[in-house]
Design an enzyme around this catalytic site. Structure first.
Site, PDB file in Angstrom:
ATOM      1  N   ARG B 260       0.794  -1.185   0.253  1.00  0.00           N
ATOM      2  CA  ARG B 260      -0.177   0.084  -0.017  1.00  0.00           C
ATOM      3  C   ARG B 260       0.958   1.218   0.050  1.00  0.00           C
ATOM      4  NH1 ARG B 260      -2.120   0.676   5.262  1.00  0.00           N
ATOM      5  NH2 ARG B 260      -0.690   2.479   5.601  1.00  0.00           N
ATOM      6  N   HIS B 264      -3.445   4.326   4.921  1.00  0.00           N
ATOM      7  CA  HIS B 264      -4.786   3.387   4.653  1.00  0.00           C
ATOM      8  C   HIS B 264      -5.992   4.070   4.175  1.00  0.00           C
ATOM      9  CE1 HIS B 264      -7.535   0.304   6.111  1.00  0.00           C
ATOM     10  NE2 HIS B 264      -7.914   1.466   6.880  1.00  0.00           N
ATOM     11  N   TYR B 273       4.111   5.450  11.488  1.00  0.00           N
ATOM     12  CA  TYR B 273       4.501   4.139  11.831  1.00  0.00           C
ATOM     13  C   TYR B 273       5.317   3.403  10.866  1.00  0.00           C
ATOM     14  CZ  TYR B 273       0.258   3.447   8.885  1.00  0.00           C
ATOM     15  OH  TYR B 273      -0.655   3.502   7.832  1.00  0.00           O
TER      16      TYR B 273
END
Lengths: 485, 367
Positions: B260, B264, B273
């Protein structure tokens, strides 16, 4: 026309109320393109770049860097009077969009941009399948086929120029290697797709319709909310078959015949028998020349003048005599009670091929009949069965069955026991064959007998003895009769 | 399967690859693929247009025109490859990120925005496109798909179902229940797992001790890992899996190993993160660049082709934007018309109450 546009701070993260303008990427007077980054903002969740919603010239920065403002606060202005891209939001293209959207907007769908404004304004059915099944069929095919048959790149509702500008990559001729797999199941898929979404029916009913070749769309649903039921499909299948489907069956095609009536009863009986009774089949080939001569004699007797006499008569007689000697062969396995029911009467069944299918009428208490009465009974049985007039009672409570495969010129087979019985005998064709008779090869009348028996009741020995003695009778009817006396 | 050394992926793994990141064509005897340059060009066009649409939708969200958007950036090949393997009668159960598969099913991209703009609950007819509505609940659609496949079985249909989900969903009970039911009933369903390495902020290695595709073996059906950034491999493997299902051999798990490249959703900030270097590594494996490299190097496409696709993408973006901005605002009361096609006494009562409530505002506020 003045074309000042404001841009208000958006909620970029689901329910945020405010954000800090961290840094401006543009200055007043600067020409910007649509989606060009104009600033960075920091929310409680993330540091985010904001793209320009307009093409044009930056007018004013309304919020200073480092300032936190509420969502909805105007933060920048644009002059979009010269920007071509700004037209995007103008009515001119809205029409386009309306039309594009309309292409996809079926009456079966929730009202969208086009319907909401241009149609009746009626809220109507927002979800669901719409009111009519028959129109759905037509509509589906028309709308679905491009997408369905192309499989690949269907630029959904593409702009015309874009389509034509790219002939080499036009979706409809892009995938020659794929098209066979796509095209072949097309009908099936088309049907499946539409039936799945357009007609209400439970899966087993859909399966039934598929098996019977019934198109669910043409079936009137009698269930709740127009649900097509099993009996609707069956009725439709029946109607189809009376309309001469067999006549129009194309060469090389398939035909689907509903299983019912005699065929269904036969199928059930055969399955029950084949899968619950452990069958053993034995064969014996026997010289029945003596029986053939005996039959010729019988035919000359005045008592038999009006009666047709065939070798079957003596086979029946041989069985009747031997059932008396071996009553276990005339029994039935009673699973429910763990018992073997031995019948001291013989209801002798004769398998008969009729137009409706296999019918097995039986001669009640056949062991009590004289030979001539037995012959009459056999004749009557066959005639009645062929005319399709066999009464249900005549087919019930058989105790032993003969199947006369010989009349078809067949030598033998492995017959399946009629449910409720313990054995069945197949009587093969009677042929004149070279045979060793009294040490010499000569032409003799020979046949093959095959008997299947329920091995739970009848051991190999009993079955063998019974079959041997039936054969011996046919080999030498006179002495067998004498032996009994 | 082919061991790929050139990838040097963090998880040293084997996967099916037919086109390397450098645009070199590989053969795999288990997954043969005959494909013409014209077909590869078509795939390129799909990939590029879908990415362009996704970029535009992301921008629209940032401009306050969509409530939220789930980007597919980086997962184009997994979606286009698998989407183009489908037959018309096959049924698709997507998550909320399957914009590429929706494209393959003929759904106008602007239709996808209606849900994210909040003007309806999903703008397309699932029955018409054989593409279910987006499912927000993580993994729930795997059960819907399995049940649908069992229905197809009972229908006697010779179609298959494909269901999309992610590495995060693979840890959900629903997905594991779906695996069990699909295996028990030999349902014709292909489980298409896009392992994009991150379940929002939870890395893949925390989801499983073993490569995810190997889980299928424990449930008793085949599982294969495919290079999810290789559109050709995704096409070949999905075709085979669908054939497997159609032939009555039961379920099949495909793990498309991808990444990805975006957040998100637009509500997420991945820089919190994960390291920028990870993204840079994956940019070298970009699903579109390798197709472009293959076409260019082989002389199958020239710059005019790539330019025309790009301008087609811009036109598509403009069309989508215009459609988005002109979507009619639903009235709050409209929601009561949507639960039941034929109405319901309870909903009618609720509608009346709500109407009364709204009327109260009008009186007091003088609007």
């Amino acid at each position: 026309m003045a074309a000042d546009k404001q841009f208000k701070l958006p909620d970029v993260g689901e329910g945020l109320t405010e954000a800090e303008i961290v840094r401006w990427h543009v200055q007043p007077g600067e020409q910007v393109k649509q989606n060009q980054t104009i600033c960075e903002i920091e929310t409680a969740k993330a540091l985010v770049e904001l793209p320009s919603p307009f093409a044009g010239v930056v007018g004013e920065l309304l919020v200073a860097e480092g300032t936190t403002v509420d969502v909805g606060t105007p933060i920048i202005t644009f002059d979009v009077s010269g920007g071509a891209a700004a037209v995007a939001a103008e009515p001119a293209t809205t029409d386009d969009v309306g039309e594009l959207a309309h292409t996809d907007a079926e009456p079966t769908q929730p009202p969208d941009a086009a319907d909401g404004e241009s149609s009746t304004g009626r809220t109507a059915v927002l979800v669901g399948y719409g009111p009519r099944n028959d129109t759905a069929v037509r509509r589906r095919r028309a709308a679905g086929s491009p997408a369905a048959s192309a499989g690949p790149p269907v630029p959904p509702v593409p702009t015309e120029p874009a389509e034509q500008a790219l002939p080499p990559t036009h979706p409809t001729h892009q995938w020659p290697s794929v098209s066979p797999t796509v095209a072949a199941p097309g009908d099936r898929n088309g049907g499946a797709e539409s039936s799945r979404s357009g007609v209400l029916a439970k899966p087993p009913v859909r399966k039934l319709a598929r098996d019977l070749g019934v198109d669910l769309h043409v079936v009137h649903g009698s269930g709740p909310d127009g649900t097509v039921t099993r009996s609707d499909v069956e009725a439709a299948a029946g109607g189809a078959s009376t309309s001469g489907a067999s006549v129009t069956t194309p060469r090389g095609g398939e035909e689907r015949i509903p299983v019912r009536g005699v065929r269904k009863a036969t199928a059930q009986a055969m399955v029950t028998s084949a899968f619950t009774i452990p069958h053993v089949t034995e064969f014996t080939t026997v010289d029945i020349t003596a029986s053939v001569h005996a039959i010729e004699r019988l035919r000359e007797l005045p008592e038999f003048a009006s009666v047709k006499v065939s070798p079957l008569l003596l086979v029946a007689k041989a069985i009747l005599l031997n059932l008396e000697r071996y009553p276990m062969v005339n029994s039935v396995w009673d699973d429910a009670n763990d018992e073997i029911v031995v019948r001291h009467y013989v209801n002798l069944g004769i398998a008969a091929a009729t137009q409706r299918g296999l019918v097995v009428p039986n001669i009640k208490n056949a062991e009590t009949l004289s030979l001539v009465d037995l012959a009459r009974a056999l004749n009557g049985l066959a005639a009645t069965a062929r005319e399709g007039r066999t009464a249900v009672a005549d087919m019930q409570h058989g105790t032993f069955t003969i199947t006369n495969v010989g009349v078809f010129g067949i030598d033998t087979g492995t017959p399946i026991i009629n449910p409720g019985e313990a054995a069945i005998l197949a009587f093969g064709a009677v042929r004149e064959q070279p045979w060793v008779h009294r040490g010499e090869i000569c032409a003799r009348w020979v046949t093959t007998l095959a008997m299947s028996f329920d091995h739970r009741i009848i051991d190999g020995e009993l079955g063998s003895l019974f079959l041997r003695d039936v054969a011996r009778f046919l080999e030498d009817p006179a002495s067998s009769l004498l032996a009994r006396l | 399967m082919v061991a790929v050394s050139s990838m040097d992926v963090a998880t040293s793994s084997e996967f099916v690859q037919l086109l390397t990141p450098e645009g070199q064509r590989l053969e795999n005897p288990e997954y043969p693929l005959e494909i013409t340059p014209e077909e590869v060009r078509a795939l390129y066009r799909d990939l590029a247009l879908v990415r362009r649409f996704d970029v535009e939708a992301t921008a629209l969200q940032r401009q306050g025109e969509l409530g939220i958007w789930a980007q597919l950036l980086g997962q184009e090949a997994a979606q286009i490859g698998s989407g183009r393997a489908l037959a018309p009668g096959d049924m698709v159960f997507p998550t909320y990120r399957e914009h590429g598969v929706a494209w393959c099913r003929g759904i106008p991209p602007e239709k996808l925005l209606e849900l994210f703009r909040g003007v309806n609950f999903g703008g397309w007819d699932p029955g018409r496109h054989n593409f279910s509505l987006y499912t927000i609940v993580i993994g729930a659609q795997t059960l819907h798909a399995t049940g649908y496949a069992m229905g197809m079985q009972r229908d006697g249909a010779e179609d298959a179902v494909i269901v999309y989900f992610g590495d995060g969903a693979s840890s959900e009970g629903d997905v594991n229940e779906a695996f069990i039911f699909a295996a028990s009933y030999n349902a014709p369903v292909v489980f298409f797992l896009q392992n994009n390495q991150w379940a929002i902020s939870v890395p893949e290695e925390r989801q499983s001790r073993i490569p995810l595709f190997q889980r299928a073996h424990g449930f008793g059906f085949p599982g294969v890992r495919v290079d999810g950034n290789d559109v050709l491999a995704c096409l070949a493997v999905t075709r085979k899996a669908l054939q497997h299902a159609r032939e009555g051999q039961g379920p099949f798990l495909i793990e498309a190993f991808t990444y990805r490249m975006g957040a998100h959703t637009t509500s997420d900030d991945p820089t919190r993160y994960r390291l920028a270097s990870e993204l840079e590594t994956w940019k070298l494996r970009d699903p579109i660049e390798r197709v472009k490299a293959y076409l260019s190097r082989g002389g199958f496409a020239d710059s005019s082709f790539f330019d025309s696709v790009e301008s087609e993408g811009d036109e598509l973006a403009a069309r989508v934007r215009a459609a988005c901005l002109s979507m009619p605002e639903p009235k709050p009361i409209d929601i009561f018309d949507q639960p039941y096609a034929g109405g319901s006494p309870l909903v009618d009562e609720e509608r009346a109450t709500f109407e009364h409530y709204q009327a109260g505002f009008a009186e007091e506020g003088g609007r």
